[in-house]
Design an enzyme around this catalytic site. Structure first.
Site, PDB file in Angstrom:
ATOM      1  N   ASP A 101     -74.630  82.288  -5.005  1.00  0.00           N
ATOM      2  CA  ASP A 101     -74.489  83.293  -6.059  1.00  0.00           C
ATOM      3  C   ASP A 101     -75.690  83.227  -7.009  1.00  0.00           C
ATOM      4  O   ASP A 101     -76.358  82.191  -7.108  1.00  0.00           O
ATOM      5  CB  ASP A 101     -73.212  83.040  -6.872  1.00  0.00           C
TER       6      ASP A 101
HETATM    7  N1  URA Z   1     -69.180  79.211  -3.354  1.00  0.00           N
HETATM    8  C1  URA Z   1     -69.300  80.000  -4.450  1.00  0.00           C
HETATM    9  O1  URA Z   1     -68.312  80.368  -5.071  1.00  0.00           O
HETATM   10  N2  URA Z   1     -70.540  80.346  -4.843  1.00  0.00           N
HETATM   11  C2  URA Z   1     -71.673  79.949  -4.217  1.00  0.00           C
HETATM   12  O2  URA Z   1     -72.773  80.300  -4.641  1.00  0.00           O
HETATM   13  C3  URA Z   1     -71.528  79.126  -3.085  1.00  0.00           C
HETATM   14  C4  URA Z   1     -70.265  78.774  -2.671  1.00  0.00           C
END
Ligand code: URA
Length: 248
Positions: A101
């Site tokens: 993310d």
């Molecule tokens: N899980 C998440 O919620 N975000 C990420 O960036 C990676 C794994």
């Protein structure tokens, strides 16, 4: 391919720099001075710059310590991408292996090797990914059990069992200004999962009532984030790291 393209792709310089090297007689092909930037070469040819062999590498592999605020995409109209952080080399076909993310930090593999990427991401391969997580609230044994047993996060299937390691503030060698440092009403854990569902870590922790405040990926399969890399920094994988990932 053209000799100038070959040298530029092997990070010997920009296209105009390597043209100058060729014109000034610093480049040899199969023992003879290169005839010009347009000379055709293949992976089998013996190319030398200043007497040093320039071997052709079809695939390149970078470990990036992704900072917050950049997106895991090859192109984006509004936001900086992780690829904009890779400034050496001129390979045009790089991509991130999977996504973190925008507000997640840590290990991101960047390559042009589609087979390795598929092997690491294919759902059936179940490659373990480990995250450092700081969450709101004090994590209780019952929360850890739910994460470890597999849980319903609103998909059609339960999550696969995760591995959880509770981390206490004392054992964390973090300074108080580190984003991973837990406040009095917060907890830290290492969470390992072997799926890659959308926002999976955040959804699992929200599901046990502990919203994620900070998330950093530490490892993917055999590859562990090099802690010497500061946020936004990257390095090439070593031959051993590449071989270990390919074995998986
Ligand atoms: N899980 C998440 O919620 N975000 C990420 O960036 C990676 C794994």
């Amino acid at each position: 391919m053209r000799l100038d393209k070959y040298l530029a792709q092997m990070s010997m310089g920009t296209r105009s720099e390597v043209k100058k090297f060729i014109k000034s007689g610093r480049v040899f092909v199969n023992g003879a001075p290169a005839s010009g930037p347009e000379q055709k070469v293949t992976e089998e040819d013996d190319v030398e710059l200043d007497g040093e062999k320039v071997s052709y590498e079809r695939y390149v592999y970078y470990m990036l310590n992704k900072p917050q605020g950049v997106v895991s995409a090859t192109k984006d109209n509004t936001c900086r991408t992780v690829l904009s952080l890779i400034t050496d080399g001129t390979k045009k076909d790089l991509f991130p292996v999977g996504r973190l993310d925008k507000d997640t930090e840590g290990l991101l593999l960047i390559t042009n090797d589609g087979v390795l990427s598929h092997d690491l991401l294919a759902p059936g391969k179940h490659v373990w990914k480990t995250y450092f997580v700081r969450v709101q609230g004090i994590l209780e044994d019952k929360d850890i059990e739910r994460l470890e047993n597999g849980m319903d996060i609103g998909d059609d299937r339960m999550t696969l069992p995760a591995k959880v390691k509770r981390l206490d503030a004392v054992s964390l060698s973090l300074s108080a200004d580190d984003p991973g440092y837990p406040g009095d009403t917060e907890s830290c854990l290492e969470l390992s999962i072997r799926e890659g569902r959308f926002h999976q870590v955040k959804r699992m922790l929200a599901g046990v009532g502990h919203p994620v405040l900070y998330l950093k990926r530490l490892s993917m399969g055999s590859l562990r984030l090099d802690e010497a890399l500061k946020q936004g920094e990257y390095r090439r994988l070593t031959p051993e790291e590449i071989a270990a990932l390919q074995k998986k």
